[in-house]
Design a protein around this motif. Structure first.
Motif, PDB file in Angstrom:
ATOM      1  N   SER D 117      17.840   2.507 -19.034  1.00 48.72           N
ATOM      2  CA  SER D 117      17.509   3.573 -18.078  1.00 48.72           C
ATOM      3  C   SER D 117      16.167   3.265 -17.440  1.00 48.72           C
ATOM      4  O   SER D 117      15.194   2.949 -18.129  1.00 48.72           O
ATOM      5  N   ARG D 119      15.237   5.008 -14.193  1.00 42.76           N
ATOM      6  CA  ARG D 119      14.937   5.979 -13.126  1.00 42.76           C
ATOM      7  C   ARG D 119      13.520   6.533 -13.233  1.00 42.76           C
ATOM      8  O   ARG D 119      12.898   6.873 -12.231  1.00 42.76           O
ATOM      9  N   HIS D 120      12.998   6.628 -14.433  1.00 42.96           N
ATOM     10  CA  HIS D 120      11.707   7.264 -14.669  1.00 42.96           C
ATOM     11  C   HIS D 120      10.538   6.282 -14.597  1.00 42.96           C
ATOM     12  O   HIS D 120       9.389   6.684 -14.755  1.00 42.96           O
ATOM     13  N   VAL D 138      18.298   3.561 -12.682  1.00 44.91           N
ATOM     14  CA  VAL D 138      19.512   3.859 -13.452  1.00 44.91           C
ATOM     15  C   VAL D 138      19.238   5.033 -14.389  1.00 44.91           C
ATOM     16  O   VAL D 138      18.170   5.117 -14.982  1.00 44.91           O
ATOM     17  N   SER D 139      20.206   5.929 -14.483  1.00 50.74           N
ATOM     18  CA  SER D 139      20.191   6.959 -15.524  1.00 50.74           C
ATOM     19  C   SER D 139      21.437   6.795 -16.372  1.00 50.74           C
ATOM     20  O   SER D 139      22.482   6.395 -15.857  1.00 50.74           O
ATOM     21  N   ALA D 140      21.331   7.112 -17.664  1.00 43.64           N
ATOM     22  CA  ALA D 140      22.493   6.978 -18.551  1.00 43.64           C
ATOM     23  C   ALA D 140      22.619   8.222 -19.418  1.00 43.64           C
ATOM     24  O   ALA D 140      21.661   8.622 -20.075  1.00 43.64           O
ATOM     25  N   ILE D 141      23.798   8.816 -19.404  1.00 39.58           N
ATOM     26  CA  ILE D 141      24.031  10.024 -20.199  1.00 39.58           C
ATOM     27  C   ILE D 141      25.356   9.912 -20.953  1.00 39.58           C
ATOM     28  O   ILE D 141      26.191   9.081 -20.636  1.00 39.58           O
ATOM     29  N   SER D 142      25.513  10.758 -21.966  1.00 35.35           N
ATOM     30  CA  SER D 142      26.814  10.943 -22.601  1.00 35.35           C
ATOM     31  C   SER D 142      27.250  12.366 -22.332  1.00 35.35           C
ATOM     32  O   SER D 142      26.455  13.300 -22.471  1.00 35.35           O
ATOM     33  N   TYR D 156      30.388  18.156 -16.391  1.00 35.91           N
ATOM     34  CA  TYR D 156      29.110  17.721 -16.944  1.00 35.91           C
ATOM     35  C   TYR D 156      28.474  16.672 -16.030  1.00 35.91           C
ATOM     36  O   TYR D 156      27.292  16.743 -15.687  1.00 35.91           O
ATOM     37  N   LYS D 158      29.161  16.224 -12.930  1.00 34.83           N
ATOM     38  CA  LYS D 158      28.842  16.839 -11.636  1.00 34.83           C
ATOM     39  C   LYS D 158      27.477  17.535 -11.680  1.00 34.83           C
ATOM     40  O   LYS D 158      26.710  17.487 -10.712  1.00 34.83           O
ATOM     41  N   CYS D 159      27.169  18.184 -12.809  1.00 36.73           N
ATOM     42  CA  CYS D 159      25.842  18.814 -12.973  1.00 36.73           C
ATOM     43  C   CYS D 159      24.733  17.809 -12.688  1.00 36.73           C
ATOM     44  O   CYS D 159      23.788  18.091 -11.953  1.00 36.73           O
ATOM     45  N   ILE D 160      24.859  16.646 -13.301  1.00 40.65           N
ATOM     46  CA  ILE D 160      23.796  15.647 -13.173  1.00 40.65           C
ATOM     47  C   ILE D 160      23.806  15.052 -11.766  1.00 40.65           C
ATOM     48  O   ILE D 160      22.749  14.895 -11.137  1.00 40.65           O
ATOM     49  N   ASN D 162      24.726  16.327  -8.959  1.00 40.42           N
ATOM     50  CA  ASN D 162      24.199  17.256  -7.943  1.00 40.42           C
ATOM     51  C   ASN D 162      22.679  17.316  -7.927  1.00 40.42           C
ATOM     52  O   ASN D 162      22.077  17.614  -6.901  1.00 40.42           O
ATOM     53  N   GLU D 163      22.039  17.045  -9.062  1.00 40.67           N
ATOM     54  CA  GLU D 163      20.586  17.108  -9.116  1.00 40.67           C
ATOM     55  C   GLU D 163      19.921  15.782  -8.776  1.00 40.67           C
ATOM     56  O   GLU D 163      18.879  15.753  -8.136  1.00 40.67           O
ATOM     57  N   ILE D 164      20.489  14.670  -9.243  1.00 41.22           N
ATOM     58  CA  ILE D 164      19.772  13.403  -9.095  1.00 41.22           C
ATOM     59  C   ILE D 164      20.335  12.531  -7.977  1.00 41.22           C
ATOM     60  O   ILE D 164      19.755  11.508  -7.629  1.00 41.22           O
TER      61      ILE D 164
END
Lengths: 286, 286, 286, 286
Positions: D117, D119-120, D138-142, D156, D158-160, D162-164
């Motif tokens: 990751s 992005r930060h 890059v962002s990585a989520i589960s 789930y 879609k939440c992320i 829509n924000e990033i």
């Protein structure tokens, strides 16, 4: 006053605050002491380095030796949580904060994994299962940490909040304490949100009502003392040796402490959210 | 001189030993410093609180930032181990000591799980697989801890030794150090055996040639400083506050430190035992 | 009759044995059916492919939906175990058999990790803690598997038995069944020992009184059906397609099944061994 | 044609599609076969039960025996992924889909935990570390699963999103296959998104460009055959016995398969996203 602590109780002790800015209330029973601190104005808040709001601290014996008193301690924690929960209905988002790969920081993810998520259970389905009273809608997530996800915990929660519109967020995080005696034996709750990572990592953006737009209840248990604070609490000096800054002080049995604390918190949260269930019914559903 | 440490290097530093009782040799390369200390007589042994024998200490950079130098460090560790291994042939028992449920104490069990066990592979089978040189027979076990098994680690190893008759035992254990700088960055080997649990738990019976009847090579990596020792190393006092006795000081990323250190040690041990294999062939077999 | 199964109940069903060689007894209560099969002579033993001895099979509902009946089921399992335990006193060795790295085979190691080991607790210590009746001495180990340790499970247990001289060994192993309905819902005990790995791996040396010199009680729960057996049990054919030989059939929630089954077995074993403790006292000690 | 499979290759084989609706291309090298299938129109898509788009299937030997060819296989997977990635720059969200508590379904979460990751990491920070070329953000989520979070995986993500606002989403999920031979030996990628859970759980909402508003690359590896499909593939019948519906067929060493497959995929994804890094540099950063 630069002791590194996430516990309001410790800051309040240090400051020995009296007067109008702070209100303290105590409750006792056979197996716990509960302290309710209200920080009433900005002046006091600034002095203590804590936001205006209510802080409830529950002191319990060491978790590993409890067992038979455990249901009563769960009930005590649940009752304190009831005092902070703003409403009886409406979707609640429970967010575990912290790094599941670092044992001492894994409290939040562990609790989140034990929360009864119900948002997806339709009324129809619940009736067909045999529920007479509908369950409160709940979602439970773990935010991961910045290094893993590339997203701040605060940002991560905001993503979810913006889509599912909960009436309230409950965060769970591992805390830092000044005192080794508090590790695993103190539970802190507040309605002021948190600055995650103050225990183990660097300061991050606050997770609070101002940022998220809905009330935030923060729950935490101290799991670490930072090594420098420990040295200072023993010997009272204040020069900061560089070499210990990345070190943490934990009990030897930190793995067990995290496991037991997370079970306790998750059960109390589930009971506070699902008033129609008792402890036995809950464990049958999880 | 009651600093709590498992590292002979630290004791030798403290004592600044000169004279006939002790011999020191140093080796350097780009990524490590190796110190070979021979404690030559009982008088010196008693002074240092360590048994007569050879102690090899390898100091390396922090493991988490290595990667490209890692194969060379593995080779350095392997070469030191070669100096201690008494024979080229014969069955070797590798015994992981420590508690797999406590992260900071799980080094031994983690290493044992990564050792190439070969005792059960018949010559016939090895030939049919395509091995030209036969593998050295190896068994690998984890002893668990007294509270889990009801057996002392020393007793547990003796059970196995008495049945399978190895020519040598290699033990792996997490150690305590005086210094936070050594955590995960120092590897100690000796031919004198160990007193397991001196790092995390109470003193236990020694695991050594006297007890087992065969040579014992002990390998360890410091993973903890006890909290009191840390406070003393910062502030130089010696009164023992009760409250910190069950506390340990570890790096924040102790989970990663254990994982990386155990991979490093296991690979070095496997290479020292199986001279006919290189690192690539080894990882294909594991 | 070459269905691959470890369950005597299934073999007995297949053979529909009547006559002198076999004795069956049934017990029922609200939440379980218990079948006690005695194989009385060698002729019948050979026909069924099982040793002469007593086999107790307890059939229970799916574990994941139990909760409130759980203490009663634990009690039922404990009572059956009481029937097989040869003596009231004397050291007992509990040995978990199987591979902790393969979920479906990890039942034995999981149970062993939850057994109350007491062999190391002196009478003095127990009195100082407040025990009025002394605990029965117990040791608990996991044997690992041949590929990890280089030792057969049978050999591993023999190492320990020869040193600590228990009056009895209790083994725990994951079993294979012919039927998916039995997975996680059947508990088999016998006083005849086991051939470990018949469920997941190849046949190994028997672990029994003949080999170890002391009585062996074997406890198991079916966790897998082999893929070929499943296909045959659906379609009744018998040609063996090569491609499925390394495949296993498990429930989707096999991880949960192993966790729940191991808790149930461990509690029942602990209660059968420590007659002076009840379930609450036990969980306080673990 | 109701074989339960997530593999387009298998559907295409079954249908033996020829003509205008489908295009196939093959590539071979010493250690892999790659098939590129383009489903060109809705008619063919409907016939195959798969969406219009490109499907790349890479067949490799069993992962557990690779080692020395592994870097080349990683490179092959990376090159296929390059064919699907729509742009060279811009934030990418990697989303692991599936249940981390069920071994056979944990592929997605495991891969996500190994993604770099970035992005930060500010440009400033990267320069100070010594990077000459900036890393791709890059962002990585589960996503967890519905029963744990109360959110559909699609919701789930879609939440992320829509924000990033990523330019592209990469999903990773465990798949079902008709054939035991494909388990752990086939990698499927497509630019059409996925219907998660078709392997292990019930059908869920699609995760695709239509739903998320950005291109979705779906990557998967078959880890299970459902038990009924296995029986049918052996014996060719089609009556559906109820008792096996919740059973899955996996290799015995499914734990190892998931571990190895997730390492392979994560490395290939990281290399495709971070063109300025090679495999050694990558592993030093993770």
């Amino acid at each position: 006053m630069n002791f590194r602590t996430d516990l309001t109780l410790e800051r309040a002790e240090l400051a020995s605050e009296k007067g109008k800015g702070i209100k303290k209330e105590f409750k006792h029973n056979d197996f716990s002491n509960t302290t309710i601190i209200d920080i009433l104005n900005e002046e006091t808040a600034e002095k203590l380095g804590k936001a205006v709001g209510r802080y409830i601290t529950i002191e319990i014996p060491e978790l590993t030796f409890l067992s038979s008193d455990l249901p009563k301690i769960v009930e005590t924690v649940k009752e304190s949580l009831d005092l902070l929960l703003p409403q009886k209905n409406g979707l609640v988002l429970v967010a575990g904060v912290g790094n599941s790969d670092i044992t001492a920081d894994a409290l939040g993810p562990f609790v989140a994994s034990k929360i009864l998520s119900t948002r997806h259970l339709s009324e129809e389905l619940q009736k067909s299962i045999g529920f007479k009273e509908m369950l409160r809608p709940v979602s439970a997530i773990s935010t991961g940490v910045l290094g893993q996800t590339g997203l701040e915990s605060s940002e991560y929660i905001k993503c979810i909040v913006n889509e599912i519109n909960p009436c309230c967020v409950i965060t769970i995080d591992a805390l830092a304490s000044r005192s080794v005696k508090r590790l695993g034996t103190t539970i802190q709750m507040s309605d002021t949100g948190i600055a995650p990572g103050s225990g183990i990592n660097n300061k991050r953006k606050r997770i609070d009502e101002e940022f998220l737009g809905v009330p935030v209840i923060a729950i935490g248990v101290p799991t670490v003392v930072d090594a420098l604070t420990l040295a200072e609490s023993i010997y009272g000096k204040s020069d900061e040796p560089e070499m210990v800054v990345d070190m943490i002080v934990t009990p030897k049995d930190i793995d067990m402490l995290i496991k037991n604390s997370s079970s306790l918190l998750a059960t109390a949260i589930n009971l506070s959210l699902q008033k129609s269930l008792n402890q036995d019914e809950l464990s049958a559903l999880l």
